[in-house]
Scaffold this motif. Structure first.
Motif, PDB file in Angstrom:
ATOM      1  N   PRO A 148      21.997  36.894  22.149  1.00  0.00           N
ATOM      2  CA  PRO A 148      22.960  37.111  23.237  1.00  0.00           C
ATOM      3  C   PRO A 148      22.941  35.940  24.215  1.00  0.00           C
ATOM      4  O   PRO A 148      21.911  35.287  24.410  1.00  0.00           O
ATOM      5  CB  PRO A 148      22.463  38.398  23.902  1.00  0.00           C
ATOM      6  CG  PRO A 148      21.027  38.503  23.527  1.00  0.00           C
ATOM      7  CD  PRO A 148      20.895  37.879  22.174  1.00  0.00           C
ATOM      8  N   LYS A 166      32.013  33.639  24.520  1.00  0.00           N
ATOM      9  CA  LYS A 166      32.110  34.897  23.774  1.00  0.00           C
ATOM     10  C   LYS A 166      32.666  34.691  22.375  1.00  0.00           C
ATOM     11  O   LYS A 166      32.494  35.539  21.496  1.00  0.00           O
ATOM     12  CB  LYS A 166      32.986  35.900  24.531  1.00  0.00           C
ATOM     13  CG  LYS A 166      32.319  36.524  25.739  1.00  0.00           C
ATOM     14  CD  LYS A 166      33.213  37.585  26.347  1.00  0.00           C
ATOM     15  CE  LYS A 166      32.522  38.291  27.514  1.00  0.00           C
ATOM     16  NZ  LYS A 166      33.367  39.348  28.095  1.00  0.00           N
ATOM     17  N   ARG A 171      29.094  37.037  19.583  1.00  0.00           N
ATOM     18  CA  ARG A 171      27.817  37.562  20.080  1.00  0.00           C
ATOM     19  C   ARG A 171      27.974  38.106  21.492  1.00  0.00           C
ATOM     20  O   ARG A 171      28.915  37.744  22.205  1.00  0.00           O
ATOM     21  CB  ARG A 171      26.742  36.473  20.038  1.00  0.00           C
ATOM     22  CG  ARG A 171      27.003  35.297  20.958  1.00  0.00           C
ATOM     23  CD  ARG A 171      25.897  34.262  20.850  1.00  0.00           C
ATOM     24  NE  ARG A 171      25.969  33.505  19.610  1.00  0.00           N
ATOM     25  CZ  ARG A 171      24.924  32.895  19.067  1.00  0.00           C
ATOM     26  NH1 ARG A 171      23.758  32.937  19.653  1.00  0.00           N
ATOM     27  NH2 ARG A 171      25.056  32.218  17.939  1.00  0.00           N
ATOM     28  N   PRO A 172      27.065  38.977  21.952  1.00  0.00           N
ATOM     29  CA  PRO A 172      27.144  39.499  23.322  1.00  0.00           C
ATOM     30  C   PRO A 172      27.066  38.374  24.355  1.00  0.00           C
ATOM     31  O   PRO A 172      26.334  37.400  24.174  1.00  0.00           O
ATOM     32  CB  PRO A 172      25.913  40.409  23.420  1.00  0.00           C
ATOM     33  CG  PRO A 172      25.524  40.713  22.020  1.00  0.00           C
ATOM     34  CD  PRO A 172      25.920  39.534  21.204  1.00  0.00           C
TER      35      PRO A 172
END
Length: 208
Positions: A148, A166, A171-172
């Motif tokens: 993340p 993003k 991915r977060p």
């Protein structure tokens, strides 16, 4: 080592007015990455491994964290002012107006057609920034493990690059704001609304 990097000519350009104004013949520049890592590491209890993107005016510092320990630090020579200068050049605005546009975009208060116009104008520098980011991540991350991203910056212009981030492998992406850091100050009230200042204050509160 908690070192950042920047272009030598850029630092010399910054040094001259500082020297003239304050009588310092050779101003010294220091990185705030240790304070950034310390506060984010304390606040982000959900993850043991993550990537911090510390986005300043001219640089994006990348801190890869594994098991709550810094594994790698790298830098990309693009920040929010870099994007604003590119926007100013393409639109004929002055840099101040272009930077204001960037902040309005980050605050999500521009009309939809202006969002589209910005995306078109900034496509080249966006791809440049994402390419450099992915080069660093692919070089230092464990294969197949998309960590993340935690995005750090001083104002809403940072959110624009955070939105770009993003798109990296879906991915977060987490914005380091007052809400994320709230549990770290005893008064439950932020001593500063500027994230960079807040991170430094939290570091000083813990260690000094």
């Amino acid at each position: 080592h908690f070192a950042s990097s920047s272009d030598k000519k850029l630092l010399e350009t910054i040094s001259r007015p500082i020297a003239n104004s304050f009588g310092q013949t050779k101003p010294l520049f220091h990185s705030g990455l240790l304070a950034t890592f310390s506060a984010i590491n304390d606040a982000l209890t959900k993850y043991t491994d993550f990537v911090i993107l510390d986005i300043s005016g001219e640089i994006t510092d990348i801190i890869i964290v594994r098991h709550h320990t810094i594994a790698t630090i790298a830098s990309i020579p693009v920040g929010t002012y870099t994007v604003a200068r590119r926007l100013a050049k393409k639109t004929g605005q002055n840099i101040t107006s272009a930077y204001s546009t960037l902040k309005l975009l980050g605050a999500d208060i521009l009309q939809n057609h202006l969002h589209h116009d910005f995306d078109t104008l900034m496509a080249d520098i966006k791809q440049e920034w994402l390419y450099d980011l992915m080069t660093v991540l692919n070089s230092y991350e464990t294969a197949g493990k998309n960590l993340p991203l935690v995005v750090v910056g001083d104002d809403q212009s940072t959110t624009v690059l955070g939105q770009w981030a993003k798109q990296v492998d879906s991915r977060p992406s987490i914005l380091a704001d007052e809400e994320l850091l709230a549990d770290l100050y005893p008064s439950r009230r932020s001593p500063s609304r500027v994230t960079g200042h807040l991170l430094s204050q939290l570091f000083a509160q813990k260690y000094l």
